[in-house]
Design a protein around this motif. Structure first.
Motif, PDB file in Angstrom:
ATOM      1  N   GLU A 100     -30.221  12.826 -11.474  1.00 28.06           N
ATOM      2  CA  GLU A 100     -31.664  12.693 -11.017  1.00 28.06           C
ATOM      3  C   GLU A 100     -31.929  14.095 -11.580  1.00 28.06           C
ATOM      4  N   LEU A 104     -40.285  15.780 -12.279  1.00 25.74           N
ATOM      5  CA  LEU A 104     -41.119  14.632 -12.546  1.00 25.74           C
ATOM      6  C   LEU A 104     -41.865  14.890 -13.024  1.00 25.74           C
ATOM      7  N   ARG A 148     -38.796  11.831 -16.093  1.00 22.50           N
ATOM      8  CA  ARG A 148     -37.724  12.965 -15.983  1.00 22.50           C
ATOM      9  C   ARG A 148     -37.939  14.128 -17.152  1.00 22.50           C
TER      10      ARG A 148
END
Ligand code: UN1
Length: 508
Positions: free
Chosen positions: A14, A18, A23
């Motif tokens: 991750e 965001l 992302r």
């Protein structure tokens, strides 16, 4: 787990920034998102750096400029659909919250329900952004006030309610016409990414810029500080410790921005001799052990009238013995782990201080080991008998330690309730109308929340949530909390064709 992540749009790796669900390539430190259940790494996250933060704020600012032109009921329609998305993903999102924070499934799902309720509330509010109209003192003049969108707002949340507290802020901010930049706790980033992505996908599907809801992940000293200092964010809402609130609050105020603070509590329940003991025990179990004692609304002090003190003490010890502690994902378990080992260490330090100060541990307090207990931070909840003057009793230890304190008269009990430096939530158990009315009067509880015959936690979203004194003074969620996310404008229109001055002034 993979299936759950996929359903919630969580990637194998991750990123800490965001814009909506998009992302950004971040260059910050790589950290692990861990499960509180067994301490295992769920996913690696690269934290946001300064450049990523900048891109997020720019995107939010651009999204705001478009969003503020959408009529408020249209904004409400988008929030209605976000609520629908939360309904459809309630089980999965609730489960992820439980896995990440260690709260039992009923509480994980309950938290998503709180977000759904918040969406419903905000939808209705989107048609009720009312301002007063007032009668001008001048002939041929009309006066009224109106509320306009404020700008991109910052929302800093704690690990214990990663989704609900964001929704209190974000759903009102969205119907108010604002964009939302969310800095979740580093201990609950996946729940934040999942919730934000669900909202962002709805926003995109409705044809609005995804940048209306954004996430920035990184340490408070960096990202929290940047948000607090950022003049492009007129409002920064922050939930967490008193210490954090002091830092964020003073930083935001130093640039004359608006801080909205929801900080620690040290919540007391007064139990009068005439209360129903069965009701008290059930309420205390949920209020003191729910979320393993890690709610800002957790019952920390039980102030009990002398004549029933021993009876209630025994009932509570019996009830505590029956609490099943373990994997929060398993049915029948009432208490999962604490968030991490640091939380256990803080609990152990508090227990040392209690004993050193003459307090008595009546039950529990042990750190559990073996099996799943070795991976997570599991403890036995603890009951202590103390004098309220013990300094540790004035502090919020974010752990399941419940202080039992004796009182003789109700005035004395109210005094103990109010002597805490914090002022979030409070309650009284009584069947005597005069006692409950005194508790609710101006001479009674000094807290932002005051309940009768229910515990201090588990508030509904319909009321304004927040506390006094060190609890920060902010109000979020229901009632008129929406006003914080808008700017108020007072308007005077002169249709008389003449110059009329207020206060009857002559200027000729
Ligand atoms: C918090 O712990 O920060 O009233 C929020 C309650 C929940 C919210 C707690 N609805 O306990």
């Amino acid at each position: 787990m993979e299936n759950l992540f996929e359903r919630l749009g969580i990637k194998e790796w991750e990123q800490g920034a965001l814009i909506g669900s998009n992302r950004l390539d971040c260059r910050g430190r790589v950290v692990e998102a861990k499960s509180a259940v067994d301490g295992k790494c769920l996913c690696k996250v690269r934290q946001a750096d300064a450049a990523a933060y900048e891109l997020v704020v720019q995107a939010a600012a651009q999204a705001f400029v478009r969003w503020r032109d959408v009529p408020a009921p249209g904004r409400g329609e988008v929030v209605r659909r976000i609520g629908q998305a939360f309904r459809e993903h309630k089980k999965e999102l609730g489960r992820l919250i439980s896995i990440e924070t260690g709260k039992i499934l009923a509480e994980g799902e309950g938290e998503v329900q709180e977000a759904i309720d918040m969406c419903d509330f905000a939808v209705g509010q989107s048609r009720m952004l009312y301002g007063y109209s007032m009668h001008s003192e001048r002939p041929g003049h009309r006066m009224f006030e109106q509320y306009h969108p404020l700008g991109p707002v910052g929302v800093i949340t704690a690990f214990n309610f990663p989704v609900a507290v964001w929704s209190w802020n974000a759903m009102l901010a969205l119907i108010a016409g604002d964009a939302v930049i969310w800095k979740p706790s580093g201990k609950a980033v996946l729940s934040a990414i999942a919730a934000n992505s669900l909202a962002a996908r709805v926003i995109a599907a409705c044809g609005h810029p995804e940048g209306l809801v954004d996430v920035v992940i990184g340490p408070g000293e960096d990202i929290g500080e940047r948000m607090s200092a950022d003049t492009r964010l007129p409002l920064v809402s922050a939930t967490g410790s008193v210490e954090m609130g002091r830092r964020v609050g003073t930083r935001v105020l130093s640039r004359l921005g608006k801080p909205l603070l929801e900080l620690g509590g040290n919540n007391a329940v007064i139990v009068s001799a005439g209360a129903d003991p069965g009701l008290v025990v059930r309420a205390v179990l949920f209020g003191a052990l729910g979320t393993s004692g890690q709610r800002c609304t957790t019952i920390r002090r039980l102030i009990v009238q002398n004549s029933i003190f021993d009876e209630l003490k025994e009932l509570l010890i019996g009830a505590y013995k029956g609490v099943k502690i373990g994997n929060p994902l398993e049915e029948g378990v009432l208490m999962g782990p604490l968030i991490d080992r640091e939380a256990v260490a803080a609990m152990e330090r508090a227990l040392e201080e209690i004993k050193a100060g003459g307090g008595k541990v009546l039950y529990g307090g042990e750190v559990l080991s073996g099996g799943i207990y070795d991976g997570g931070a599991y403890v036995r909840p603890c009951l202590c008998e103390v004098e309220s003057s013990l300094p540790i009793v004035g502090k919020e230890t974010f752990a399941p330690i419940l202080y039992l304190i004796r009182f003789e008269t109700l005035d004395q009990a109210i005094g103990i309730n109010n002597e805490a430096p914090q002022g979030l939530s409070s309650s009284i158990f009584t069947n005597d109308l005069r006692e409950s009315e005194l508790f609710l009067s101006s001479r009674g509880s000094d807290c932002g929340i005051a309940n009768v015959n229910i515990g201090t936690s588990g508030a509904e979203i319909g009321g304004a949530f927040g506390g006094e004194k060190q609890s920060g003074g902010g109000r979020e969620a229901g009632s008129d909390a929406w006003k914080a996310y808008m700017r108020r404008q007072t308007c005077t229109i002169n249709w008389s064709g003449k110059r009329e001055l207020a206060q009857g002034m002559e200027f000729d």
